[in-house]
Design a protein around this motif. Sequence first.
Motif, PDB file in Angstrom:
ATOM      1  N   UNK A 171       0.852  -1.189   0.000  1.00  0.00           N
ATOM      2  CA  UNK A 171       0.000   0.000   0.000  1.00  0.00           C
ATOM      3  C   UNK A 171       0.881   1.230   0.000  1.00  0.00           C
ATOM      4  N   UNK A 172       0.481   2.266  -0.754  1.00  0.00           N
ATOM      5  CA  UNK A 172       1.257   3.500  -0.816  1.00  0.00           C
ATOM      6  C   UNK A 172       0.336   4.642  -1.214  1.00  0.00           C
ATOM      7  N   UNK A 173       0.741   5.852  -0.860  1.00  0.00           N
ATOM      8  CA  UNK A 173      -0.080   7.047  -1.029  1.00  0.00           C
ATOM      9  C   UNK A 173      -0.150   7.500  -2.492  1.00  0.00           C
ATOM     10  N   UNK A 174      -1.300   8.052  -2.872  1.00  0.00           N
ATOM     11  CA  UNK A 174      -1.495   8.608  -4.208  1.00  0.00           C
ATOM     12  C   UNK A 174      -2.459   9.782  -4.118  1.00  0.00           C
ATOM     13  N   UNK A 175      -2.409  10.652  -5.124  1.00  0.00           N
ATOM     14  CA  UNK A 175      -3.354  11.762  -5.207  1.00  0.00           C
ATOM     15  C   UNK A 175      -3.939  11.810  -6.611  1.00  0.00           C
ATOM     16  N   UNK A 176      -5.068  12.506  -6.767  1.00  0.00           N
ATOM     17  CA  UNK A 176      -5.803  12.456  -8.027  1.00  0.00           C
ATOM     18  C   UNK A 176      -6.530  13.762  -8.268  1.00  0.00           C
ATOM     19  N   UNK A 223      -8.673  -5.400  -2.614  1.00  0.00           N
ATOM     20  CA  UNK A 223      -9.791  -4.501  -2.324  1.00  0.00           C
ATOM     21  C   UNK A 223      -9.896  -4.257  -0.824  1.00  0.00           C
ATOM     22  N   UNK A 224      -9.630  -5.278  -0.019  1.00  0.00           N
ATOM     23  CA  UNK A 224      -9.801  -5.080   1.429  1.00  0.00           C
ATOM     24  C   UNK A 224      -8.811  -4.059   1.978  1.00  0.00           C
ATOM     25  N   UNK A 225      -7.615  -3.970   1.396  1.00  0.00           N
ATOM     26  CA  UNK A 225      -6.671  -2.947   1.854  1.00  0.00           C
ATOM     27  C   UNK A 225      -7.181  -1.551   1.534  1.00  0.00           C
ATOM     28  N   UNK A 226      -7.736  -1.366   0.336  1.00  0.00           N
ATOM     29  CA  UNK A 226      -8.304  -0.058  -0.008  1.00  0.00           C
ATOM     30  C   UNK A 226      -9.458   0.283   0.919  1.00  0.00           C
ATOM     31  N   UNK A 227     -10.325  -0.687   1.181  1.00  0.00           N
ATOM     32  CA  UNK A 227     -11.472  -0.456   2.067  1.00  0.00           C
ATOM     33  C   UNK A 227     -11.009  -0.061   3.465  1.00  0.00           C
ATOM     34  N   UNK A 228     -10.002  -0.761   3.984  1.00  0.00           N
ATOM     35  CA  UNK A 228      -9.497  -0.459   5.326  1.00  0.00           C
ATOM     36  C   UNK A 228      -8.853   0.920   5.375  1.00  0.00           C
TER      37      UNK A 228
END
Length: 491
Positions: A171-176, A223-228
């Motif tokens: 997991x790592x940070x992103x912006x949009x 998906x579970x990592x994004x949800x968490x």
Amino acid sequence: MTLAMGWDEWAAHDATALAARVRGGELTPAELAAQAAAAIAMTNPALGAVVEVFDDLVADPLSGGLNAEGPFAGVPYLMKDLGPTLKGRLQEMGSLLMRGNRASADSYLAGRIRGAGLNIMGRTTTPEFGCCSSAENPAVYVTRNPWDTGYTTNGSSAGTAAVVAAGVLPISHATDGGGSIRIPAGATGNIGLKPSRGVFSIAPHASDLTGLVSIQGCHTRTVRDTAAFVDSCRGGAPGEFMPYWTADEPYAELIGRDPRPLRIALSHEWGDYRAVPHFVQELERAGRLLESLGHHVEWALPQLDFRAAFAAQTTCYISNFAQTVNNLIAQRGLERPPEDLVEPVNIRIWEAGLNTSYTERARMQAVFNTTSRAFGEFFESWDIILTPITALPTPRIGTTEYLTISDNPSVLDWFGNLWRNFAYTPLSNLCGIPAISLPLGEQESGLPLGIQAQARQANDGLLLQLAAQVERAIGGRWNGGRKPDVHVTRA
């Protein structure tokens, strides 16, 4: 140095699984940080994805203020070198102008990330000020796609895309601000969610209204990592211009259930823009998968003035980036961006947008409104709209037409060229609706092709539910189970 895991074992764990092992006493945050640091050392010479590792937080993760009791329990995390600030740490925004720039305070979201138990142990690459499709200026760095290092990752969350895809960390940070989470996720085979407005704070320096199109998020492989991540990092800071909303139940629980049968629209013809035939075939293939899961799928499109929408989006970017550049040079006592320190297109954007009038911005906002209403009307009849993540194949390294080192004299033509490739992502930023890139397709080059799903405002949970249903249906084998050429398991 002896590492806690072999690389196959490391790459098989998502962030949720690593956190469970820490809570179970099998691993420590320091062991996880050491493994991630070793992965960076192993892959970064080929990828150029990590700007800096914070050695102090590798040695002692708890010294950085992370909450060891948080859901991620010390899992390593890298921050894109743009957006949230970390007190005392460098933030150089992919720019020679910003070399040596240190943040005076933590941003609000940085505190939420640490509170979630993530160990922010370094910085990932981004194009200058996040304003182009690739972190690719040889004077700064060149970030390469781990699937084939002859290609870009796209951008602007370039380094994050590369390290997650290469198995460096889960997991790592992103912006949009127009696709910068989703587009690189699509080109590297990651999961990238752009949430709705009112989810992640960009305090204290801006808000969802003053920032207008920009949003925070992450890249993951499950998906579970994004949800968490959304569950644990969402929420507004004091003094937000708008209420920050919460979901009816945690997404970590919601994604355990399949969504109801959905009405899903396929589209790739957005005004003047069309996807290449192979991408249309991959979109149709994704549509057939969704039909097999019980959803109704057919071709449909919101009724709106796409030319006006992209023109308004262009006005927004030019005027926003011009002010960003102006604020940064003003802090240095400069009257204009130095040509040896700021990339040519960013200087032209500053020149073109600095004196944008209130009238021009008001016209832009009016188009934002009509566009958002058109999408809203569309979502009265449809639950999801599905597109390829881009219209054209991922560029090779050295394709300067998309870069801010381009010699294109026309800012409007430069942006128009961007839209020809990156047509399907910006309007969700304009409207504030959620969108996710899922690694379901493959380009003719062998690179991944993300398939994007968009939904109505605040239907982030539905996108994650659908993504989790697909993930279960394919046995968790995103990208068909393939791994990139540059990957920790291939060392």
